[in-house]
Design a protein around this motif. Structure first.
Motif: not given
Length: 397
Positions: A100-116
């Motif tokens: 669902d969209f909420h899980v997608l947002l959580v994964l994208r937030v975590i991706a942002g953290i490691v992409l740094a």
């Protein structure tokens, strides 16, 4: 000092590795941007809400970069960049199966953290390892990798989505990014000028705050905020306009619009060279003028004129970003990693704020509202750049 000299095999390996790393990072970061109309339909979300799939990623990446730069001072440059790229690639694959969209947002937030990990350290690595006379061109080539990644991620995800669906599109980007991570790990030369420092949170906070004492650095941070705010605002909502009547373009064609990113590959290198030879504030003015011109041209109802305007806008943006980011390494007298992290923090905060605010302007005023917001950003950036005239003319700092 045993710097990596321009024209040597080590120079070419370093740039190939960072080009691959930049491709990885920005393909994952932006592969979702042309898919926003698809996400809106699939999850029944508004354009402004859907924009959070990018805005939350960039803001989490921005916050993470404040700390990753200091971690690299203690743990090393290459190791953190490699782990970051691998973790982001795995998360991209997981995002493709979000229920669902909420899980997608959580994964994208975590991706942002490691992409740094890569953008927070890459500029520091270059400023430490590359000979000063080659830094402008090296930074330009690294940023061109960013532009190719952003372009490739959007085009590939758009085309695959047209033939299959958005989930397969994102998964393909994840697999390609794993290959880019392997290339990065095998080709990047080890740091020779890195000096390990113990991790001290108080010292880290003090060094971050000390960067704001230099008003010239603050102006560069503001330029990053305004440039990126303009850029993401345009690219977040152009897909909505082109997918709707009278254009009604398919997802593949919307994705191929991002081929204009190739102009950023040339402008980042070209303006990087100009900035090595001429006052940097003048090169920034040229870039802002190009961005403004491109934005205004997109107001045309003609599709080809609109695409030309996007290309011109993109050319100016990447050129301006290349000059501003390389300026940080020259102005920062100490704690260069923190200075670079703060620049990128402001840069991606601009992405998040501009990208989401642009949704409000798009919903209320249409494309003209989006361009009005961009013009405001560009004009403000010009006013900020006036403060940098004196430091720019003092030896082309």
């Amino acid at each position: 000092m045993d710097y990596i000299k321009q024209g040597t095999p080590s120079f070419r390996r370093a740039l190939l590795a960072l080009f691959a790393g930049g491709f990885n990072t920005f393909a994952i970061l932006y592969d979702i941007q042309p898919l926003m109309p698809e996400l809106s339909r699939d999850f029944h979300s508004s354009p402004t809400l859907t924009s959070l799939s990018l805005s939350l990623t960039t803001i989490s990446m921005a916050i993470s970069m404040l700390f990753v730069g200091s971690l690299s001072d203690a743990w090393g440059r290459k190791s953190i960049m490699t782990v970051s790229l691998f973790a982001a690639s795995v998360l991209a694959v997981l995002t493709a199966i979000s229920p669902d969209f909420h899980v997608l947002l959580v994964l994208r937030v975590i991706a942002g953290i490691v992409l740094a990990g890569l953008p927070a350290i890459a500029m520091t690595y270059l400023s430490e390892e590359i000979e000063p006379n080659g830094l402008g061109i090296a930074m330009g080539i690294y940023i061109s990798g960013n532009s190719i990644g952003g372009m490739g991620g959007r085009i590939i995800s758009g085309m695959v989505t047209d033939y299959f669906n958005w989930r397969i599109g994102i998964a393909v980007i994840g697999v390609l990014s794993l290959a880019a991570t392997l290339l990065f790990s095998l080709t990047l030369p080890p740091s020779k000028h890195f000096r390990q420092r113990s991790l001290n949170l108080r010292t880290m906070a003090e060094s971050l705050l000390s960067q704001f004492k230099d008003s010239n650095l603050v102006c560069i941070y503001a330029l990053g905020f305004l440039l990126m705010g303009s850029f993401v605002t345009l690219y977040n909502y152009i897909g909505y306009q082109l997918a709707a009547p009278p254009y009604s373009l398919s997802q593949s064609l919307v994705g191929w619009i991002f081929i204009v990113y190739i102009t950023g590959t040339f402008s980042s290198t070209w303006m990087g060279r100009l900035a090595d030879r001429h006052p940097r504030h003048k090169v920034i003015w040229i870039a802002l003028g190009i961005v403004f011109t491109g934005a205004v041209i997109t107001l045309s109802g003609n599709l080809w004129a609109k695409i030309a305007g996007i290309a011109i806008f993109t050319f100016g943006f990447f050129g301006g970003h290349s000059v501003a980011s390389s300026w940080i390494g020259k102005l920062a007298k100490q704690h260069k990693a923190q200075a670079s992290s703060l620049y990128l923090f402001c840069y991606y905060v601009g992405s998040s704020i501009g990208g989401t605010t642009g949704g409000i302007f798009w919903t209320r005023f249409g494309w003209a509202g989006v361009i009005a917001l961009i013009i405001f950003f560009v004009f403000t950036a010009f006013l900020v750049s006036l403060r940098l005239v004196s430091v720019s003319e003092a030896g082309h700092a």
